[in-house]
Scaffold this active site. Sequence first.
Site, PDB file in Angstrom:
ATOM      1  N   TYR A 128      32.569  34.679  57.285  1.00  0.00           N
ATOM      2  CA  TYR A 128      31.724  34.906  58.448  1.00  0.00           C
ATOM      3  C   TYR A 128      30.271  34.763  58.027  1.00  0.00           C
ATOM      4  O   TYR A 128      29.950  34.781  56.836  1.00  0.00           O
ATOM      5  CB  TYR A 128      31.965  36.304  59.037  1.00  0.00           C
ATOM      6  CG  TYR A 128      31.865  37.432  58.034  1.00  0.00           C
ATOM      7  CD1 TYR A 128      30.642  37.982  57.690  1.00  0.00           C
ATOM      8  CD2 TYR A 128      32.999  37.945  57.415  1.00  0.00           C
ATOM      9  CE1 TYR A 128      30.548  39.013  56.762  1.00  0.00           C
ATOM     10  CE2 TYR A 128      32.923  38.968  56.499  1.00  0.00           C
ATOM     11  CZ  TYR A 128      31.693  39.503  56.169  1.00  0.00           C
ATOM     12  OH  TYR A 128      31.604  40.514  55.245  1.00  0.00           O
ATOM     13  N   ASP A 168      29.455  45.585  58.940  1.00  0.00           N
ATOM     14  CA  ASP A 168      29.951  45.791  57.577  1.00  0.00           C
ATOM     15  C   ASP A 168      29.900  44.439  56.873  1.00  0.00           C
ATOM     16  O   ASP A 168      30.916  43.821  56.583  1.00  0.00           O
ATOM     17  CB  ASP A 168      31.373  46.351  57.613  1.00  0.00           C
ATOM     18  CG  ASP A 168      31.906  46.660  56.219  1.00  0.00           C
ATOM     19  OD1 ASP A 168      31.118  46.621  55.253  1.00  0.00           O
ATOM     20  OD2 ASP A 168      33.114  46.916  56.089  1.00  0.00           O
ATOM     21  N   ILE A 169      28.681  43.995  56.621  1.00  0.00           N
ATOM     22  CA  ILE A 169      28.444  42.631  56.152  1.00  0.00           C
ATOM     23  C   ILE A 169      28.404  42.616  54.627  1.00  0.00           C
ATOM     24  O   ILE A 169      27.503  43.189  54.007  1.00  0.00           O
ATOM     25  CB  ILE A 169      27.123  42.078  56.738  1.00  0.00           C
ATOM     26  CG1 ILE A 169      27.120  42.242  58.260  1.00  0.00           C
ATOM     27  CG2 ILE A 169      26.944  40.622  56.326  1.00  0.00           C
ATOM     28  CD1 ILE A 169      28.317  41.639  58.968  1.00  0.00           C
ATOM     29  N   GLU A 170      29.385  41.943  54.030  1.00  0.00           N
ATOM     30  CA  GLU A 170      29.511  41.938  52.578  1.00  0.00           C
ATOM     31  C   GLU A 170      29.489  40.536  51.989  1.00  0.00           C
ATOM     32  O   GLU A 170      29.676  40.375  50.775  1.00  0.00           O
ATOM     33  CB  GLU A 170      30.787  42.682  52.179  1.00  0.00           C
ATOM     34  CG  GLU A 170      30.809  44.130  52.685  1.00  0.00           C
ATOM     35  CD  GLU A 170      32.018  44.917  52.225  1.00  0.00           C
ATOM     36  OE1 GLU A 170      32.508  44.642  51.116  1.00  0.00           O
ATOM     37  OE2 GLU A 170      32.461  45.810  52.965  1.00  0.00           O
ATOM     38  N   SER A 171      29.286  39.522  52.824  1.00  0.00           N
ATOM     39  CA  SER A 171      29.217  38.143  52.331  1.00  0.00           C
ATOM     40  C   SER A 171      28.661  37.260  53.435  1.00  0.00           C
ATOM     41  O   SER A 171      28.372  37.725  54.540  1.00  0.00           O
ATOM     42  CB  SER A 171      30.611  37.650  51.910  1.00  0.00           C
ATOM     43  OG  SER A 171      31.480  37.612  53.025  1.00  0.00           O
TER      44      SER A 171
END
Length: 238
Positions: A128, A168-171
């Site tokens: 995403y 919850d942005i991790e990439s």
Amino acid sequence: MFTSTLLTVASLLATNALAAYNPSCSNNVVTYWGQNSWGGAHLDSPDNWEKPLASYCEDSTFDVINISFLTNYNLTGLPVLNHAFHCETTYNYTNTLHCPDIGTDIKKCQDNGKKIVLSLGGGNIYTYGLSSDADGQAFADTVWNMFLGGTHKYRPYDDAVLDGVDLDIESGEHTGYIGFINRLRSHFEGASKQYIISAAPQCVYPDANLGSTLSGAWIDNNYVQFYNNPCNLANMDN
């Protein structure tokens, strides 16, 4: 950092009278639901898998439940959700889930004073990202119409209207999240209910994926991750 409230994130259940989310308090309790994380590692113990959403809204334990996750924004089509075994049916000829049972549970939870929020992103096994303000604004319109106060042919939870979004942005590319938030807030103006925008940055500051968003847009609630990173609470004595 533009944040107004720091809330406690928890995942344990207790029993008490029902309670409602209060944005002026700092002791609201938040959890994430929808990935059956424990169950995925214990396939031989289905009795202990994650329960339906409504079962976590029957007492005062949680004030906010973040439904996880919207895992693929699919900016040229319809977004893709992952709710583990809770919902696996899609709208015809699409990859978009149709989850009427979850929609019913959302409304039950809201009737009990809980805020039910859609969490975007998740661990880096998912794909995403928003690479520009234009992408962010267009995706905000999609989220508003499919999950919040707008209208759309394909609403995964039917007529249930969620209470906001969680990042919850991790990439992935993250340039467009300020545009995403600002466009959502323009939709919120004059709405019949109060919406929440939250974020879940890593405790290392500034967060690699959300740092610029936290400093450039208004976030209502900030859920700092003290796990899976150097300041893991398991290492607090080291």
